[in-house]
Design a protein around this motif. Sequence first.
Motif, mmCIF file in Angstrom:
data_model
loop_
_atom_site.group_PDB
_atom_site.id
_atom_site.type_symbol
_atom_site.label_atom_id
_atom_site.label_comp_id
_atom_site.label_asym_id
_atom_site.label_seq_id
_atom_site.Cartn_x
_atom_site.Cartn_y
_atom_site.Cartn_z
ATOM 1 N N VAL A 1 -2.719 2.086 -4.149
ATOM 2 C CA VAL A 1 -1.956 3.816 -3.987
ATOM 3 C C VAL A 1 -3.461 4.265 -3.438
ATOM 4 O O VAL A 1 -4.577 4.392 -3.944
ATOM 5 C CB VAL A 1 -1.904 3.934 -4.942
ATOM 6 C CG1 VAL A 1 -1.202 5.462 -5.260
ATOM 7 C CG2 VAL A 1 -0.676 3.469 -6.041
ATOM 8 N N HIS A 2 -2.969 5.153 -2.339
ATOM 9 C CA HIS A 2 -4.330 5.681 -1.764
ATOM 10 C C HIS A 2 -3.859 7.250 -1.631
ATOM 11 O O HIS A 2 -2.728 7.376 -0.263
ATOM 12 C CB HIS A 2 -5.059 5.083 -0.849
ATOM 13 C CG HIS A 2 -5.968 6.268 -0.397
ATOM 14 N ND1 HIS A 2 -5.636 5.942 1.696
ATOM 15 C CD2 HIS A 2 -6.832 7.316 -0.434
ATOM 16 C CE1 HIS A 2 -7.038 6.853 1.671
ATOM 17 N NE2 HIS A 2 -7.044 7.585 0.601
ATOM 18 N N LEU B 1 1.076 -1.533 -0.146
ATOM 19 C CA LEU B 1 -0.082 0.088 0.242
ATOM 20 C C LEU B 1 0.411 1.072 -0.319
ATOM 21 O O LEU B 1 1.662 1.003 1.105
ATOM 22 C CB LEU B 1 -0.542 -0.033 1.507
ATOM 23 C CG LEU B 1 -1.265 1.461 1.365
ATOM 24 C CD1 LEU B 1 -3.039 1.283 0.482
ATOM 25 C CD2 LEU B 1 -2.072 0.818 2.523
ATOM 26 N N VAL B 2 0.546 2.139 -0.788
ATOM 27 C CA VAL B 2 1.248 3.408 -1.153
ATOM 28 C C VAL B 2 0.555 4.990 -0.270
ATOM 29 O O VAL B 2 -0.441 4.379 -0.712
ATOM 30 C CB VAL B 2 1.561 3.735 -2.555
ATOM 31 C CG1 VAL B 2 2.598 4.837 -2.735
ATOM 32 C CG2 VAL B 2 2.943 2.531 -3.154
ATOM 33 N N GLY B 3 0.163 4.816 0.814
ATOM 34 C CA GLY B 3 -0.198 5.095 1.796
ATOM 35 C C GLY B 3 -0.138 7.372 1.263
ATOM 36 O O GLY B 3 0.252 7.706 0.506
ATOM 37 N N SER B 4 -1.200 7.468 2.177
ATOM 38 C CA SER B 4 -0.791 9.469 2.420
ATOM 39 C C SER B 4 0.642 9.622 2.786
ATOM 40 O O SER B 4 0.895 8.144 3.901
ATOM 41 C CB SER B 4 -2.207 9.484 3.378
ATOM 42 O OG SER B 4 -3.250 9.515 2.459
ATOM 43 N N PRO B 5 1.120 11.025 2.847
ATOM 44 C CA PRO B 5 2.195 11.680 3.920
ATOM 45 C C PRO B 5 1.871 10.605 4.902
ATOM 46 O O PRO B 5 0.991 10.744 5.235
ATOM 47 C CB PRO B 5 1.480 12.679 3.288
ATOM 48 C CG PRO B 5 1.591 13.264 2.167
ATOM 49 C CD PRO B 5 -0.085 11.998 2.237
ATOM 50 N N PRO B 6 3.331 10.896 5.698
ATOM 51 C CA PRO B 6 3.411 10.357 6.456
ATOM 52 C C PRO B 6 2.486 10.952 7.508
ATOM 53 O O PRO B 6 2.243 10.471 8.788
ATOM 54 C CB PRO B 6 4.528 10.736 7.642
ATOM 55 C CG PRO B 6 5.409 10.741 6.086
ATOM 56 C CD PRO B 6 4.554 11.007 5.418
ATOM 57 N N HIS C 1 3.379 1.741 3.139
ATOM 58 C CA HIS C 1 4.653 3.045 3.015
ATOM 59 C C HIS C 1 3.690 4.267 2.822
ATOM 60 O O HIS C 1 2.888 4.413 1.825
ATOM 61 C CB HIS C 1 5.186 2.037 1.626
ATOM 62 C CG HIS C 1 6.084 0.958 1.750
ATOM 63 N ND1 HIS C 1 6.913 0.904 2.530
ATOM 64 C CD2 HIS C 1 5.667 -0.069 1.277
ATOM 65 C CE1 HIS C 1 7.087 -0.402 2.271
ATOM 66 N NE2 HIS C 1 5.876 -1.058 1.088
ATOM 67 N N PRO C 2 3.769 4.950 3.801
ATOM 68 C CA PRO C 2 3.970 6.010 4.002
ATOM 69 C C PRO C 2 4.032 6.708 2.265
ATOM 70 O O PRO C 2 5.302 6.675 2.664
ATOM 71 C CB PRO C 2 3.280 7.042 4.617
ATOM 72 C CG PRO C 2 3.607 5.523 5.724
ATOM 73 C CD PRO C 2 4.225 4.065 5.175
ATOM 74 N N SER D 1 11.472 7.916 -5.097
ATOM 75 C CA SER D 1 12.527 7.111 -4.066
ATOM 76 C C SER D 1 11.833 5.909 -3.369
ATOM 77 O O SER D 1 12.242 4.722 -3.189
ATOM 78 C CB SER D 1 12.649 8.255 -2.859
ATOM 79 O OG SER D 1 13.151 7.793 -2.164
ATOM 80 N N LEU D 2 10.477 5.997 -3.428
ATOM 81 C CA LEU D 2 9.710 4.840 -2.655
ATOM 82 C C LEU D 2 9.654 3.883 -3.905
ATOM 83 O O LEU D 2 9.089 2.426 -3.598
ATOM 84 C CB LEU D 2 8.516 4.813 -2.251
ATOM 85 C CG LEU D 2 7.162 3.908 -1.615
ATOM 86 C CD1 LEU D 2 7.716 3.459 -0.719
ATOM 87 C CD2 LEU D 2 5.981 4.710 -1.556
#
Length: 336
Positions: free
Chosen positions: A245-246, A181-186, A217-218, A228-229
Motif C-alpha cells: 500500500v502506497h 500495489l494499492v497506489g495513490s489516487p489516479p 491499482h490507483p 470497492s478496491l
Amino acid sequence: MVRITDVARHAGVSASTVSYALSGKRPISAETRQRIEASIRLLGYRPHAGARALAGSRSKVLALVVPLRTGVDVPVVTRFAVSVVTAARRYDHDVLLLTQEEGHEGLRRVADTALADALIVMDVQLRDPRLPLLRALDRPSVLIGFPAAPGGLTCVDLDFRAAADLCVGHLAGLGHRVVALVGSPPEVYVRGTAFAQHVVRGFTAAADRHGMSSSVHPCEATPAAARSLAERLLRERPALTGVVVHNEAVLAPLVDAFEALGVRVPGDLSVTAICPDESAERARVPVTAVSLPSAEVGAGAVDLVMRKLRGTPVPEATVLEPRLTERSSTAPGPAR
C-alpha cells in the motif's frame, strides 16, 4: 508599473517600512511583514535588480513551494512542511508557504520580489515544467523529489524505488507469489508525480525479478474507494496473497475492508506499506512498512539550501535509504 509607494499605501505603512521588510535591515513585526507580503502578492510588485542589490541583505525567509493539487495527501504534506519549518528555525529563518498551483509565475514572483532567500520545492513531477526556471533563477533551490532528468538541480528524497523493492522482497521471502500495489489516487499518476512513479517502477521490477504475478491499482483516498478496491481484487485476483500500500489514507480502511469480506490479515493476506511509522503502528493490525522519513527529508532539504546560500558545494542527489520494520501484518504465504 507598481511602485513601492503603492505597496506602502495598500499595506497601510510607510515606504521605508516596505523597504526594510524587503531588505531585512531593520526588524519588522510578523504582522506587518505579513501585511506587506500580502500587498506585494496582490499588486504584483517586483523591485528591480538594482534595488535588490542596494538592499544587500537577505530576508531570512525560505519559500516552501507545495501546491495542494487534487489527490495530494494533505496530512503527509503537512508532516514535511512542519519538518521544513522546524529545521529552518534552527537557522533563524522563517518559511513562506506557497500552496497554490502557480507554476512558473509563482516561482518568478518569489524570486523577483526578494520575498525569500531560497526555495524548497515539493510535489515534483518526472517532467516538471518548473525545472528550466529553477535552473535559471538567481537564488538557490532544493527539490524534495527526483525528476526524470535531475541534472543541474539539487534533490533530496527517500529512495522510493528501493522502498517498493523492499516491500516486494519481504513478501517474496515469505513465499507470496501473487501481489498487488494499492497506489495513490489516479490523478497523481496522470500528473507524473515523481515519487508515485518511482514506487510503481520499483514494485513492478522487483515482482518481475522474483517471478511474481503483479498488478498496480490507483485508489482514491476514501474508505469507500478502499472497500470497492478490496472487493474487486478478491473478485479479479482470487490467488492474491500479498499487498503493498502506497496511499496512507486508505491503509487502515483497506485492512478493515478485507477483514469485513472474510479475509484475515495476515492469515489469508499479508499487507505491507510505505507510510509514516505512526500510521503503520496505529492500524488495528500493525503493518509491516517502510518508514516515510519526513523529518529527515525536510531537515535535509533545509540543510542543503542553507549550505548553498553560504556558497558551500552540495551534492546534486541526496538519497535516503529505506528502512523496513516488520510488524504483525505479514506472514508466510501459501505452500507451493
